[in-house]
Design an enzyme around this catalytic site. Structure first.
Site, PDB file in Angstrom:
ATOM      1  N   GLU A  75       0.862  -1.186   0.000  1.00 36.16           N
ATOM      2  CA  GLU A  75       0.000   0.000   0.000  1.00 36.16           C
ATOM      3  C   GLU A  75       0.897   1.235   0.000  1.00 36.16           C
ATOM      4  O   GLU A  75       1.799   1.358   0.832  1.00 36.16           O
ATOM      5  CB  GLU A  75      -0.918  -0.031   1.231  1.00 36.16           C
TER       6      GLU A  75
ATOM      7  N   GLU B  61     -10.694   4.485   8.892  1.00 35.71           N
ATOM      8  CA  GLU B  61     -10.856   4.226   7.453  1.00 35.71           C
ATOM      9  C   GLU B  61     -11.455   2.837   7.209  1.00 35.71           C
ATOM     10  O   GLU B  61     -10.987   2.083   6.361  1.00 35.71           O
ATOM     11  CB  GLU B  61      -9.513   4.381   6.726  1.00 35.71           C
TER      12      GLU B  61
ATOM     13  N   ASP C 144      -2.526  14.084   7.325  1.00 36.15           N
ATOM     14  CA  ASP C 144      -2.048  12.827   6.768  1.00 36.15           C
ATOM     15  C   ASP C 144      -0.810  13.039   5.901  1.00 36.15           C
ATOM     16  O   ASP C 144      -0.927  12.992   4.672  1.00 36.15           O
ATOM     17  CB  ASP C 144      -3.175  12.167   5.947  1.00 36.15           C
TER      18      ASP C 144
ATOM     19  N   GLU D  79       3.910   9.175  -0.464  1.00 40.38           N
ATOM     20  CA  GLU D  79       2.511   9.094  -0.886  1.00 40.38           C
ATOM     21  C   GLU D  79       1.995  10.436  -1.400  1.00 40.38           C
ATOM     22  O   GLU D  79       1.287  10.489  -2.400  1.00 40.38           O
ATOM     23  CB  GLU D  79       1.654   8.611   0.298  1.00 40.38           C
TER      24      GLU D  79
ATOM     25  N   HIS E 118      -3.872  18.924   0.976  1.00 39.54           N
ATOM     26  CA  HIS E 118      -4.870  17.973   0.470  1.00 39.54           C
ATOM     27  C   HIS E 118      -5.510  18.439  -0.841  1.00 39.54           C
ATOM     28  O   HIS E 118      -6.721  18.464  -0.995  1.00 39.54           O
ATOM     29  CB  HIS E 118      -5.959  17.743   1.529  1.00 39.54           C
TER      30      HIS E 118
ATOM     31  N   TRP F 135     -12.462  13.659   2.067  1.00 42.72           N
ATOM     32  CA  TRP F 135     -11.529  13.154   1.058  1.00 42.72           C
ATOM     33  C   TRP F 135     -11.546  14.052  -0.184  1.00 42.72           C
ATOM     34  O   TRP F 135     -10.966  13.721  -1.207  1.00 42.72           O
ATOM     35  CB  TRP F 135     -11.852  11.698   0.669  1.00 42.72           C
TER      36      TRP F 135
HETATM   37  C1  GCV Z   1      -2.539   2.222   5.354  1.00 47.67           C
HETATM   38  C2  GCV Z   1      -3.705   7.258   4.396  1.00 47.67           C
HETATM   39  C3  GCV Z   1      -3.317   6.389   3.242  1.00 47.67           C
HETATM   40  C4  GCV Z   1      -3.774   4.953   3.467  1.00 47.67           C
HETATM   41  C5  GCV Z   1      -3.176   4.460   4.789  1.00 47.67           C
HETATM   42  C6  GCV Z   1      -3.657   5.389   5.894  1.00 47.67           C
HETATM   43  C7  GCV Z   1      -3.099   5.014   7.251  1.00 47.67           C
HETATM   44  O1  GCV Z   1      -5.073   7.437   4.428  1.00 47.67           O
HETATM   45  O2  GCV Z   1      -3.851   6.900   2.056  1.00 47.67           O
HETATM   46  O3  GCV Z   1      -3.335   4.180   2.389  1.00 47.67           O
HETATM   47  O4  GCV Z   1      -3.555   3.136   5.055  1.00 47.67           O
HETATM   48  O5  GCV Z   1      -3.248   6.701   5.602  1.00 47.67           O
HETATM   49  O6  GCV Z   1      -2.125   5.618   7.646  1.00 47.67           O
HETATM   50  O7  GCV Z   1      -3.654   4.144   7.894  1.00 47.67           O
END
Ligand code: GCV
Length: 697
Positions: free
Chosen positions: A165, A289, A363, A391, A519, A541
């Site tokens: 991921e 999430e 984030d 990311e 964001h 989002w």
């Molecule tokens: C592992 C963000 C990322 C997700 C990630 C999440 C987290 O939302 O986009 O991919 O999930 O953070 O840290 O749990």
């Protein structure tokens, strides 16, 4: 010589291209002949006063490293060689050293690496090699070093099917389908790289965890990895799926107050430790999430974390419970939610729980203020979660050196106990006398030959380890070490690469999210700009939730007249960030909705400043490309070409970000792009289509 023989000779002697696999442990012959000669003269052998698998790993590394760097065999001797030039690994009591600390000094023509434990000998050996790799003067070497943070971890977001991921450097390093029978030699190289920077733990799997990791079949695979990592003092941890008792345990519930569930976890912990006696513990993403958690049963984070903690306690395992939680509230402010959820629980977590907090309240954005939980939970150990994988920072195609970003947060003052209460002191445990301390980075590694995709992405992994060991190291120092160990020691080239790296984060902020914007990225994929995104699976989002552009101005009002997220910080901070006049420009639009024509301290209006920053960021990437070209003779050809190509992509995409954001925000500001900036060559409509193409399957 016959032409054919000449060709053969040339082919044989042509330097082998560097594919980046060896990371910062390259150990190529030192280019500085005089240093090389002087080191060679003073180092002959290695002697260890005790034996263990860790000490053997240290000795092996010293021998391998010095052989490469100096071109000389360093023999392992059974007693100190009277000729001197011994590297002596010695366990000894030293009150100034913690268990993992070490001292390196020279005495009577020998070098001593001493520590209370084999751990310190391992770390000291890597430090000794670093000294040689970076051409330091060894004649009066005298280093005493203790790690500032106890647990220094990588978190892998790797899935059992081999995907990662948010991974941008290939597939997972862990070949689950081959384990435990096939042990990829890469596992050992991974351990060496980590040990060399003081990383002492690894969470092997994604926090969006598969319950499969709790099965006997997978625990055996985990043990196979643990066995490779053990001599390098790296403990394994697992992310656990909270619903595992239901998923793989056959229970009807995962309610943390249910006695059967509690017993299931106790039995599971016992089973894990019977297979992996030095297992580190669990990481949990719960009720976040869509992941399962205690709230599914009307229980709290404390109920969930404490149940797991009690199961692990007999074995000295710990629970890292993540604070990354937020509800989908269109009228709320996501940046406040974790604080409200966790702060009331301060002091209620079991003694082997540590709450894992991301650096900022949103984030991993290019720039965020520090998370307001830091400093707000004096009775609950908090740990730092950084993200190494890029990311939100242009994946593995953008050159972004993250040390300045990490340092900005670590050095930030929470004022929790007056001036000087930095985030670093919160997480090293010293501010609140925490029981233990920890830090982790979401790994940027993968199966790509060079581990991180972008050759310079390796430095972000390196940085995590170095800062976890000693967060007082400067970004400059870490960059310089890494460049010299990995790319070149040629002084001009070192200076140029360092300059590019040091400015890269600010450059990226400028072309992506200047002045506190956040964001604005493409939906789901988190790549490319999509500031116009106003509908998504959840209101928080979208991009419009965050930037709040309208005909009056831009930015999220988080001051006392808005969501008052600024009220979660100490009064000293509120006085600065909470006032539109005092707020530093880097956080202006994070905390304030500012009029388009507002005159900023730079002398420009908000609109003009915004445009100049976007254009300036893109322009800087162009300059970075130009800076890179003259260093060609001083670094490996393959790496040179690779980085050059990525800089070209980065420039194209910086322009993409610039044009998309400026054209979109212009639909609100209704102002011209200020002279002398050139108007974008594309239209907003074209750019909107481009993002959709990126998101196509
Ligand atoms: C592992 C963000 C990322 C997700 C990630 C999440 C987290 O939302 O986009 O991919 O999930 O953070 O840290 O749990």
């Amino acid at each position: 010589m016959q032409p054919i023989a000449l060709l053969f000779a040339l082919l044989c002697f042509e330097a082998k291209a560097d594919d980046g696999y060896r990371l910062w442990l390259k150990y190529d012959p030192l280019q500085d002949a005089s240093k090389r000669a002087s080191y060679s003269k003073s180092i002959n052998s290695v002697y260890a006063s005790q034996e263990s698998s860790t000490i053997s790993a240290a000795v092996e590394e010293l021998q391998m490293g010095l052989k490469g760097l100096l071109g000389k065999n360093i023999t392992l001797v059974k007693s100190m060689d009277s000729k001197r030039g011994n590297i002596v690994l010695k366990i000894e009591n030293n009150e100034k050293l913690s268990e993992e600390g070490y001292r390196i000094f020279s005495q009577n023509g020998n070098f001593y690496i001493s520590s209370k434990s084999e751990k310190g000998l391992l770390y000291g050996s890597y430090e000794f090699l670093r000294q040689v790799q970076t051409l330091q003067d060894l004649s009066k070497i005298n280093i005493e070093s203790n790690p500032k943070i106890k647990l220094r971890l990588l978190n892998h977001w790797d899935n059992p099917n081999g995907t990662i991921e948010r991974g941008y450097a290939g597939a997972s390093l862990w070949k689950w389908h081959e384990l435990p029978y096939v042990i990829d030699p890469r596992y050992k190289d991974y351990a060496r790289a980590n040990a060399s920077i003081g990383i002492n733990g690894t969470v092997l799997n994604n926090v969006n965890a598969s319950a499969r990791f709790m099965t006997a079949e997978y625990l055996e695979k985990v043990e196979a990895l643990a066995k490779v990592f053990r001599p390098y003092q790296i403990k394994v941890f697992l992310s656990v799926r909270f619903s595992a008792p239901r998923n793989v345990g056959g229970l009807p519930t995962a309610d943390p107050l249910d006695p059967q569930v509690r017993q299931w976890w106790k039995d599971k912990a016992k089973e894990i430790y019977s297979i992996i006696p030095d297992f580190g513990g669990f990481v949990v993403k719960a009720n976040s999430e869509g992941e399962p958690g205690p709230q599914d049963y009307n229980r709290t984070h404390v109920d969930g974390a404490n149940m797991l903690a009690e199961a692990l306690e007999p074995f000295n395992g710990i629970v890292m419970w993540r604070a990354f939680v937020y509800k989908a509230d269109p009228n709320g402010d996501r940046t406040k939610e974790a604080y409200y959820e966790f702060k009331p629980f301060d002091g209620q977590f079991h003694k082997n729980v540590i709450v894992q907090v991301k650096n900022g309240p949103l984030d991993f954005q290019p720039r965020e203020p520090f998370h307001p939980l830091f400093g707000a939970m004096p009775q609950t150990p908090l740990m730092m979660e950084f993200q190494l994988t890029q990311e939100y920072l242009g994946f593995a195609t953008h050159l972004v050196y993250e040390a300045p970003m990490f340092k900005e947060v670590l050095d930030a003052d929470t004022y929790a106990k007056g001036k000087g209460s930095t985030v670093a002191k919160v997480i090293d445990g010293s501010l609140h006398n925490y029981r233990f301390s920890a830090i982790c980075g979401v790994a940027n590694t993968g199966s790509d030959r060079n581990w991180t995709g972008h050759p310079i992405g390796q430095v972000n992994w390196y940085t995590l380890g170095r800062l976890a060991w000693d967060y007082s190291l400067s970004s400059e120092q870490i960059a310089e070490e890494w460049i010299k160990m990995t790319l070149t020691t040629q002084p001009k080239a070192v200076a140029t690469i360092k300059d590019m790296m040091l400015k890269s984060r600010e450059v990226m902020v400028n072309y992506m999210t200047p002045l506190g914007l956040h964001h604005l990225m493409g939906e789901g994929i988190h790549y490319g700009p999509q500031p116009w995104l106003d509908k998504s699976g959840r209101p928080d989002w979208t991009s419009t939730y965050y930037h709040r552009a309208d005909t009056i101005g831009l930015g999220f009002n988080r001051s006392a007249t808005g969501s008052n997220a600024v009220g979660l910080y100490a009064p000293e901070i509120q006085a600065v960030w909470g006032s539109e006049e005092n707020c530093p420009l880097e956080f202006l639009l994070w905390f304030h909705h500012v009029r388009w024509d507002k005159k900023l301290p730079t002398g420009k209006s908000l609109w003009d400043e915004l445009c100049f920053r976007y254009y300036g960021g893109a322009e800087e990437v162009k300059k970075m490309q130009e800076q890179w070209i003259p260093i060609k003779p001083f670094i490996d050809k393959e790496i040179f070409t690779d980085v050059l190509g990525r800089l070209q992509i980065q420039h194209r995409e910086a322009v993409w970000w610039r044009d998309a954001c400026v054209l979109y925000f212009q639909t609100f500001s209704k102002k011209p792009i200020p002279e002398p900036l050139e108007k974008p060559k594309t239209t907003l409509e074209e750019l909107k289509k481009l993002v959709l193409i990126y998101q196509m399957r």
